[in-house]
Structure formats: C-alpha cells, structure tokens
Design a protein around this motif. Structure first.
Motif, PDB file in Angstrom:
ATOM      1  N   UNK A 154       0.662  -1.221  -0.011  1.00 48.72           N
ATOM      2  CA  UNK A 154      -0.076   0.098   0.079  1.00 48.72           C
ATOM      3  C   UNK A 154       0.926   1.210   0.039  1.00 48.72           C
ATOM      4  N   UNK A 155       1.874   1.150   0.584  1.00 51.76           N
ATOM      5  CA  UNK A 155       2.979   2.512   0.684  1.00 51.76           C
ATOM      6  C   UNK A 155       3.857   2.698  -0.683  1.00 51.76           C
ATOM      7  N   UNK A 156       3.877   1.462  -1.407  1.00 51.49           N
ATOM      8  CA  UNK A 156       4.733   1.613  -2.650  1.00 51.49           C
ATOM      9  C   UNK A 156       3.974   2.463  -3.689  1.00 51.49           C
ATOM     10  N   UNK A 157       4.640   3.481  -4.329  1.00 54.19           N
ATOM     11  CA  UNK A 157       4.161   4.265  -5.377  1.00 54.19           C
ATOM     12  C   UNK A 157       5.653   4.323  -6.495  1.00 54.19           C
ATOM     13  N   UNK A 158       5.004   4.875  -7.522  1.00 57.69           N
ATOM     14  CA  UNK A 158       6.014   5.260  -8.512  1.00 57.69           C
ATOM     15  C   UNK A 158       7.223   6.326  -8.031  1.00 57.69           C
TER      16      UNK A 158
ATOM     17  N   UNK B 143       7.921   6.675  -4.749  1.00 60.53           N
ATOM     18  CA  UNK B 143       8.490   6.050  -3.525  1.00 60.53           C
ATOM     19  C   UNK B 143       8.731   4.579  -3.451  1.00 60.53           C
ATOM     20  N   UNK B 144       9.754   4.166  -3.724  1.00 63.51           N
ATOM     21  CA  UNK B 144       9.935   2.621  -4.030  1.00 63.51           C
ATOM     22  C   UNK B 144      11.215   2.043  -3.165  1.00 63.51           C
ATOM     23  N   UNK B 145      11.114   2.964  -1.993  1.00 62.76           N
ATOM     24  CA  UNK B 145      12.048   2.637  -0.880  1.00 62.76           C
ATOM     25  C   UNK B 145      11.760   1.550   0.312  1.00 62.76           C
ATOM     26  N   UNK B 146      10.367   1.440   0.193  1.00 62.21           N
ATOM     27  CA  UNK B 146       9.731   0.468   1.281  1.00 62.21           C
ATOM     28  C   UNK B 146      10.370  -1.000   1.123  1.00 62.21           C
ATOM     29  N   UNK B 147      10.580  -1.839   1.868  1.00 61.07           N
ATOM     30  CA  UNK B 147      11.040  -3.355   2.079  1.00 61.07           C
ATOM     31  C   UNK B 147      10.491  -3.700   3.235  1.00 61.07           C
ATOM     32  N   UNK B 148      10.290  -5.059   3.163  1.00 62.81           N
ATOM     33  CA  UNK B 148       9.851  -6.170   3.943  1.00 62.81           C
ATOM     34  C   UNK B 148      10.997  -6.615   5.022  1.00 62.81           C
TER      35      UNK B 148
ATOM     36  N   UNK C  87      14.488  -4.424  -8.137  1.00 67.27           N
ATOM     37  CA  UNK C  87      14.470  -4.242  -9.734  1.00 67.27           C
ATOM     38  C   UNK C  87      13.611  -2.658 -10.318  1.00 67.27           C
ATOM     39  N   UNK C  88      12.537  -2.766  -9.539  1.00 68.65           N
ATOM     40  CA  UNK C  88      11.552  -1.646 -10.009  1.00 68.65           C
ATOM     41  C   UNK C  88      12.261  -0.450  -9.668  1.00 68.65           C
TER      42      UNK C  88
END
Length: 460
Positions: A201-205, A207-212, A234-235
């Motif tokens: 839900x937090x990932x957007x074009x 902001x792709x910095x969130x990780x599990x 990769x994205x």
C-alpha cells in the motif's frame, strides 16, 4: 460471487480435518473396545468350560449329574451372568442339568454339537446380547454329554452405550474447540502476510524505498519476502534508470532544439542577404540530422530491448560480419592512414544485423580516437565456453573513473568533443543492449596513453 478469505479457507480445512480425525479416532476406539470385550467374554467362557470339563471327569455320570450337581453348581452360582445347560446325547436329548434363568433351549437346535469349543452370539427376547459356548464332553463312564454355557453381556452393552453417549456429548465440544484452535492458529500463521499488504500500500512510482523485514518471518514467507524485496529493488532501479534516461534525453534534445529556434529567431529578426539564410539553413540541417540520429538510435534501443527480437536468431560467423564492417569503414580508415586487421573465426547464434551494428559502433569509436598512421586490430577467439570478438586500438585511452559508465545512455567522456563530432552518446548503450539480448556481455579495458580494448562476449 465474493471469494472467501484465505484464513477462512484454511480454518475450515483444518477444522474439517480435525473433525474427521476425531471421528476416526472415536470409531477406532469403539471398535477396539468392542473387540477387547468380545475377547474377554470368550476367555471367560473358555476358562469356565475347562473347569466344567474337569468336574465332569471326576467320576460323574448322567445319573450323578442329576443327583449330585453340587460341584457344577458351585462353578456357576454366584455369577449372575452365567447360564449352564447339560444335555445328553441320546436321541431324546434329555436335559440333565440347567442352572440359571436364561432360556437356552432354542440353542439346542440352532447350535450343532462338536468336539471343539464353538461360540455363538445371539440376542434373547429382551434384545440383550448373549455369547454362548458349546462342546461335547466325555464323562468318566465314557458317555458323552453336550455342555452349553452362556454369558449375558448386558454389562458390556451398557459400557459400549455409555461410551457412545459420552462421545456424542463430547464430540460437538471437541469440534468447537478444534475450530477455535484452527482459527487462532491460522490467524497467527497468516499475521506476517499483513506486512506484505502494508508495504504494497505504501509503494508508489514516486516512493519505491519500502522493504519487507525478513528477520522474524517463517522460512516460506521469508523466501517470498526476499523475492518481493528483490522485485522492488529491480523496479526501483528501473524507475531510476527511466527517470535518468528521461532527464538525459530531454537534455540531449533541448540543445539542438534551442540551437534551431535561436538561429531561426535571430535570422528572422531582420532582413539578411541570401548567403546568410543559406548558412543558417545548412547549420539547422546539421542539427536536424543529429536529432534524427538520436531518434533513430532510440527506436533501435527499444527494438533491441524487446525479448521477441531473439526469435530471428541464426548461426552467424563473427569473422564474416567483422569483415563486412571493416569494408564499410575502409575509406574512413584510409583517410587517417589506419591499418585494419582481422584474425580468428567462430560462429554464434544471433541476429546478423544487430551484431554488425555493435561492431560498427565499436570500430567507429576506434577509428575516431586512434592517432593517424596507427593500427586497429579485430580478434575473434574462443574463451572457454564463450566466444568473443574484440576491437583494440592505441590512443589517449580512457580514465579509470569513466570505465564503469561507458555503456550508460548519453554518457560521454568528453561532452563537447562528442557533440562536435556528431555523436549521440547512445552508441555504446546500443552495444550493451545488443549483447544483453544475445545473453552475452560487453567489456572494456583501457590504459591512459596506451591502448583501449572493447570486447563482445557471446555464449558458446
């Protein structure tokens, strides 16, 4: 129709499996209890029949059985569930002795006599289960009598009925407990999956910095989370590359467009002689040609990046394609008094025109940066399981800090010189894309003031 949740499916599945297992265990316990009770009943009858056999062999005859049955009565009296009948073997089958209130006469015709001990399960008029044992026994006088001993199994039936009642009462409670436990376990087991939805839900074009976090996850979910993080990496790299490429492309296109507009506006600002207009048009034509080369290179990069381009691969001779490219640049090399040589040969699977394009870009760069009167060498050779073609030339060389970036789009070691010579900054990027499509790689080595070597490595 709305699809049920995964937790609901797993909870129901575990509950049904638990219910089935409980029912199976209850059935097996019932069958085992029935078998053991039957086994104990037969053992009890067998033991009593042995005692009766021993008493009959102590000098009793048919008359003594009737007159002095005390020894036989002692064996049965006190056991309310045993019933004894002794019958003579004469044609009239006279009953010599009957102890107990259980009517056993119907068994005399339905239970044939035999030397070995036989058993029969039946029910009396009240529906109570009875197990009977029958055997022919020899008296001391040599006469044979038929002994029929029955065991009332009402106590066994009462025990089995009590077990069934307890099972029926306890079973719903067990099923409820199993269902609640299954639901709790499933919710606990699937709780880490909420991390996936939160991160997604937090990932957007933008902001792709969130990780599990994979530290506290089970092994299976840890592997999934690791794959999810790799996908996001990769994205993120792709989006950053696309963003950088868009910025570089805008910058590359802005310069010639600005030049075109500036020259046109200045030229049209006042009346000028025909020679001035001609000079401006010639200059603008050069800028337009440069724009055309950039667009052409961009279209080629898009074509090379598409996996479907691999469908046209055939066997290609690297020496033949290198020789064709050398013929194309023969005049350019002759103008600078350069010598071109080719050694070796090998075949690879690939697209002939794309391989020519890659070699053309490398040879064009080599000719541009090689001092006049020098020598450029092309070498085709096998390297273990791979095949390579290299282009090496002397010259000023390339500084070490530039080598990792040479194959990036629009990267130039000397921007002003490259634009003056008409370069688009996409030549080596095209080379790398062509090699990626061929599942190979492009390499470069250079020593400042020494030599520069570009090598294309193909899988064998």
């Amino acid at each position: 129709m709305r699809t049920s949740s995964l937790s609901m499916r797993l909870g129901l599945t575990v509950s049904l499996m638990g219910a089935g297992l409980v029912l199976l265990l209850a059935t097996l316990a019932y069958l085992a209890l029935t078998h053991e009770l039957e086994k104990l009943a037969r053992k009890g009858l067998e033991s009593k029949m042995e005692q009766i056999q021993h008493s009959l062999a102590q000098g009793l005859d048919a008359h003594a059985i009737r007159a002095r049955p005390h020894s036989l009565m002692d064996l049965v009296i006190g056991h309310d569930n045993f019933y004894l009948t002794i019958v003579g073997t004469a044609p009239d089958e006279t009953v010599l002795l009957s102890i107990g209130a259980k009517p056993q006469k119907p068994l005399l015709t339905g239970f044939s006599p035999r030397e070995t001990l036989g058993y029969l399960n039946w029910a009396d008029s009240n529906g109570n289960g009875v197990l009977s044992a029958s055997s022919l026994m020899r008296l001391a006088s040599g006469e044979r009598v038929r002994v029929l001993l029955s065991l009332d199994r009402r106590d066994d039936q009462a025990l089995l009925s009590a077990y069934l009642r307890a099972t029926v009462i306890a079973l719903p409670m067990l099923l409820i407990l199993i269902g609640m436990g299954a639901w709790w376990l499933v919710q606990r087991g699937l709780a880490p999956l909420k991390q996936f939805s939160h991160v997604a839900a937090k990932v957007t074009t933008q902001d792709l910095t969130h990780r599990l976090s994979v530290g506290n996850l089970p092994q299976e979910l840890g592997e999934l989370a690791q794959g999810f993080n790799v996908m996001l990496d990769r994205l993120d790299a792709g989006v950053q590359q696309l963003s950088q490429f868009s910025d570089d492309l805008a910058h590359e296109l802005r310069a010639p467009l600005t030049n075109l507009m500036g020259k046109a506006q200045v030229t049209l600002s006042r009346q000028r002689p025909p020679e001035a207009y001609k000079a401006v048009l010639e200059s603008n034509t050069e800028e337009l040609e440069r724009l055309g080369r950039i667009v052409s290179d961009m279209l080629f990069l898009a074509q090379v990046s598409h996996p479907a381009a691999r469908a046209s691969f055939i066997a290609v001779s690297l020496a033949d394609e290198a020789h064709r490219v050398m013929e194309l640049f023969a005049l350019s090399a002759e103008d600078k008094q350069l010598t071109l040589t080719l050694n070796g040969d090998a075949q690879v699977q690939g697209d002939r025109l794309m391989i020519q394009r890659a070699l053309s870009n490398l040879l064009s760069n080599a000719i541009r940066h090689t001092p006049a009167g020098s020598h450029i060498s092309l070498l085709v050779e096998a390297c273990g399981d791979n095949v390579s073609v290299s282009v090496s030339n002397p010259g000023p060389g390339i500084e070490v800090q530039h080598l990792p970036h040479l194959f990036e789009r629009f990267y130039r070691v000397d921007s002003s010189r490259a634009r003056t010579e008409g370069g688009t900054g996409l030549g080596l990027a095209i080379v790398r894309s062509i090699m990626t499509l061929h599942q190979g790689q492009a390499e470069v080595r250079s020593l400042p003031g020494g030599f520069t070597l570009f090598r294309l490595v193909f899988p064998g």
